[in-house]
Design a protein around this motif. Sequence first.
Motif, PDB file in Angstrom:
ATOM      1  N   UNK A 152       0.822  -1.221   0.000  1.00 35.06           N
ATOM      2  CA  UNK A 152       0.000   0.000   0.000  1.00 35.06           C
ATOM      3  C   UNK A 152       0.853   1.267   0.000  1.00 35.06           C
ATOM      4  N   UNK A 153       2.068   1.162   0.521  1.00 36.54           N
ATOM      5  CA  UNK A 153       2.920   2.354   0.583  1.00 36.54           C
ATOM      6  C   UNK A 153       3.359   2.804  -0.810  1.00 36.54           C
ATOM      7  N   UNK A 154       3.002   2.030  -1.831  1.00 37.47           N
ATOM      8  CA  UNK A 154       3.237   2.493  -3.201  1.00 37.47           C
ATOM      9  C   UNK A 154       2.380   3.720  -3.501  1.00 37.47           C
ATOM     10  N   UNK A 155       1.233   3.845  -2.821  1.00 37.09           N
ATOM     11  CA  UNK A 155       0.323   4.961  -3.126  1.00 37.09           C
ATOM     12  C   UNK A 155       1.004   6.310  -2.900  1.00 37.09           C
ATOM     13  N   UNK A 156       1.559   6.585  -1.679  1.00 32.59           N
ATOM     14  CA  UNK A 156       2.219   7.883  -1.523  1.00 32.59           C
ATOM     15  C   UNK A 156       3.330   8.112  -2.555  1.00 32.59           C
ATOM     16  N   UNK A 157       4.043   7.047  -2.913  1.00 34.99           N
ATOM     17  CA  UNK A 157       5.151   7.243  -3.848  1.00 34.99           C
ATOM     18  C   UNK A 157       4.661   7.634  -5.244  1.00 34.99           C
ATOM     19  N   UNK A 170      -0.908   8.775 -18.103  1.00 37.40           N
ATOM     20  CA  UNK A 170      -1.309   7.645 -17.264  1.00 37.40           C
ATOM     21  C   UNK A 170      -0.125   6.765 -16.915  1.00 37.40           C
ATOM     22  N   UNK A 171       0.855   6.733 -17.816  1.00 37.67           N
ATOM     23  CA  UNK A 171       2.042   5.933 -17.559  1.00 37.67           C
ATOM     24  C   UNK A 171       2.993   6.604 -16.587  1.00 37.67           C
ATOM     25  N   UNK A 172       2.781   7.895 -16.330  1.00 35.52           N
ATOM     26  CA  UNK A 172       3.639   8.623 -15.406  1.00 35.52           C
ATOM     27  C   UNK A 172       2.988   8.684 -14.033  1.00 35.52           C
ATOM     28  N   UNK A 173       1.670   8.895 -14.019  1.00 32.34           N
ATOM     29  CA  UNK A 173       0.989   9.113 -12.744  1.00 32.34           C
ATOM     30  C   UNK A 173       0.113   7.917 -12.422  1.00 32.34           C
ATOM     31  N   UNK A 174      -0.234   7.779 -11.147  1.00 34.13           N
ATOM     32  CA  UNK A 174      -1.045   6.642 -10.737  1.00 34.13           C
ATOM     33  C   UNK A 174      -2.493   7.007 -10.503  1.00 34.13           C
ATOM     34  N   UNK A 175      -2.836   8.282 -10.653  1.00 36.41           N
ATOM     35  CA  UNK A 175      -4.139   8.744 -10.213  1.00 36.41           C
ATOM     36  C   UNK A 175      -4.924   9.366 -11.354  1.00 36.41           C
ATOM     37  N   UNK A 192      -5.955   2.166 -15.467  1.00 32.45           N
ATOM     38  CA  UNK A 192      -5.773   0.903 -16.192  1.00 32.45           C
ATOM     39  C   UNK A 192      -4.330   0.798 -16.703  1.00 32.45           C
ATOM     40  N   UNK A 193      -3.806   1.910 -17.252  1.00 30.95           N
ATOM     41  CA  UNK A 193      -2.417   1.915 -17.701  1.00 30.95           C
ATOM     42  C   UNK A 193      -1.518   2.085 -16.472  1.00 30.95           C
ATOM     43  N   UNK A 194      -0.538   1.205 -16.282  1.00 31.17           N
ATOM     44  CA  UNK A 194       0.296   1.291 -15.073  1.00 31.17           C
ATOM     45  C   UNK A 194       1.165   2.540 -15.055  1.00 31.17           C
ATOM     46  N   UNK A 195       1.553   3.066 -13.891  1.00 31.54           N
ATOM     47  CA  UNK A 195       1.169   2.627 -12.552  1.00 31.54           C
ATOM     48  C   UNK A 195      -0.252   3.048 -12.215  1.00 31.54           C
ATOM     49  N   UNK A 196      -0.846   2.401 -11.221  1.00 27.32           N
ATOM     50  CA  UNK A 196      -2.235   2.668 -10.924  1.00 27.32           C
ATOM     51  C   UNK A 196      -2.516   2.489  -9.448  1.00 27.32           C
ATOM     52  N   UNK A 197      -3.040   3.544  -8.825  1.00 27.85           N
ATOM     53  CA  UNK A 197      -3.375   3.476  -7.405  1.00 27.85           C
ATOM     54  C   UNK A 197      -4.519   2.494  -7.169  1.00 27.85           C
ATOM     55  N   UNK A 198      -5.466   2.451  -8.113  1.00 30.24           N
ATOM     56  CA  UNK A 198      -6.588   1.532  -7.926  1.00 30.24           C
ATOM     57  C   UNK A 198      -6.120   0.082  -7.936  1.00 30.24           C
ATOM     58  N   UNK A 199      -5.141  -0.242  -8.801  1.00 27.97           N
ATOM     59  CA  UNK A 199      -4.615  -1.609  -8.801  1.00 27.97           C
ATOM     60  C   UNK A 199      -3.887  -1.918  -7.496  1.00 27.97           C
ATOM     61  N   UNK A 200      -3.200  -0.912  -6.931  1.00 32.31           N
ATOM     62  CA  UNK A 200      -2.518  -1.133  -5.655  1.00 32.31           C
ATOM     63  C   UNK A 200      -3.551  -1.459  -4.581  1.00 32.31           C
TER      64      UNK A 200
END
Lengths: 165, 426
Positions: free
Chosen positions: B55-60, B104-109, B148-156
């Motif tokens: 889950x700590x991937x989210x802040x990063x 989308x490939x740069x940001x997770x949100x 959907x395109x990684x990285x993705x907070x929802x997938x985390x």
Amino acid sequence: MLRRFYDRLITTLVVVAVTVMLGAALVGTVSRYLTFLPSISWGEEVTRFAGIWSVFLVAGLTIRQGAHLGVDFLTARLPLRVRAAARLVNCALILGFSGLLLWYGLRLAAENMQQYSPALEWSMGAVYLCIPIGAALMIVESLAVTRRLLRGGAAAPPTAPPMVE
Amino acid sequence: MTLFLFGLFFVLLLVELPVAFAIGVSSSIAVLLSERLPPTFIVSKIFAGLDSFPLMAIPFYVLAGNLMSEGGLTQKIVSFANALVGHVRGGLAHVSIVSAAIFSGVSGSAAADTAAIGSIMIPAMKKEGYASDFSVCVVASACTMGPIIPPSILFIVYGSLVQVSVGQLFLAGFLPGLIMMVTLMAFAAVIVRRRGYAASHARFLLRRAWETLVGAGWALLVPVIIIGGIVGGWFTPTEAGVIAVVYALLVSILVLRTVRIADVPRIFVESAIMTAIVMLILGPATVFGSLLIRDHFPDRILAALGALTDNGLVSVFLMIAFIIAAGFVIDVMVLIIMLAYPFAQVAAHYGYDPIHFGLVFTLAATIGGITPPVGSLLFVACSIGRIGLGEASRAIWPFVVALVLVNVLLIVFPALTTIVPSLFFD
């Protein structure tokens, strides 16, 4: 004066927590590859604890900024006075929930002072203290919002759009 | 218990109590009323729900995305997209979609994508004479590619709730993300033709494409680092997030010099707030979720579905249809947090691949972000375009249909989601 000190203190603590979280995760990652560095077992643990602390340290600010995700499709249609009343009820609910977190968070911390984390052997009770601290900050900020509501009617900030998804 | 929890939750939601507290208050009352659970259960579950390294991937990822947009990389991505597709009829609509895919490939949100891409593209489109409602809806629907395109907070979040590999989910999202981009562009092409919107420049120039590619290069390296690191087995998604943050700090401060060191504390605090909004929902949702499990909620869904059909595919279609319908009034993150685990249990019962179902579920929930009256992406885009949600509610339909079609396609052809991860994971 007191308010400025409080704001400074909170932002400094948040920046420290985020920096520690980043630093621990970075050292943990890098030390697996740079074998001449001593390998560390505490990287993940510090990352998790600092991450959770940063969440609760900014909990008060999320309330001050009205940053929480809410749904207004019913309340937007209500008269302003009714909406202001609903906001007051919400403040009371947030205060109640935060009070519960404060009380039982302290109980949980007290019960676990002699429990130790696996890698660093830190007292889990001390780590759990982030929850009552965050709850206290939320109480302070919701009281400020409540006071603003009572003084200025519906002058509270509208629910801001959620920024993370 | 289940009925009480959901009932109280919805009532509190309707009086505009923020979601985090609507979940917290309803589950706390249930715990206090129960005779078997001690009240400290609430606090210890909240902590346990957040105490996870994945889950700590989210802040990063939030921090990396914020540093990149503060560093002015959004504009560079848009210029590159413009050089690629600006010469097509209705160029700016396609530029919005391609920029959103790259960002989308740069940001997770997705909401951060909408704010970043929207604040550049929506004013630009309006200036070129595109209708406001169309501009807003193109950007909002394009940003559904974000999760959907990684990285993705929802997938985390999904991965940690359902206990599946976040890295595999990231890879699985790659191809569906491209399919979404192509489908959205096809639907936009029909609309711009009917409305007679022009290209933004006369023809494609290889030199312009190359120059803007170099300009956007620093941003484009981010997905390469993240995906390369995960595929190569060097990093977990969380570790890749840290590397992305360090990279974004170095690039924006030292190379581009668009962020000053004095700005960094402010960006840290802003990112911590954005992260806390998610985490303060996730924590209490862990209490809520464990109460549902104690009440055998997944078994109840299974029994309810079993009364309708005994076919696995039909059951999945029913669940996805339910998510899309619920998405009109409930927002993306809430849908995932409340329903991912029970629904995934049901899908697993029918022998569904957990990664495949994760993709299909997350896309369905994400569509909820653009369906009025409650859709956070449409809301952000509307406030940038200075139009009301009501004005946008008509122009959004073609795009909702496009995304639902992609969702159906993904349900019917599991290979579209599983082929990329199967190349890299055993």
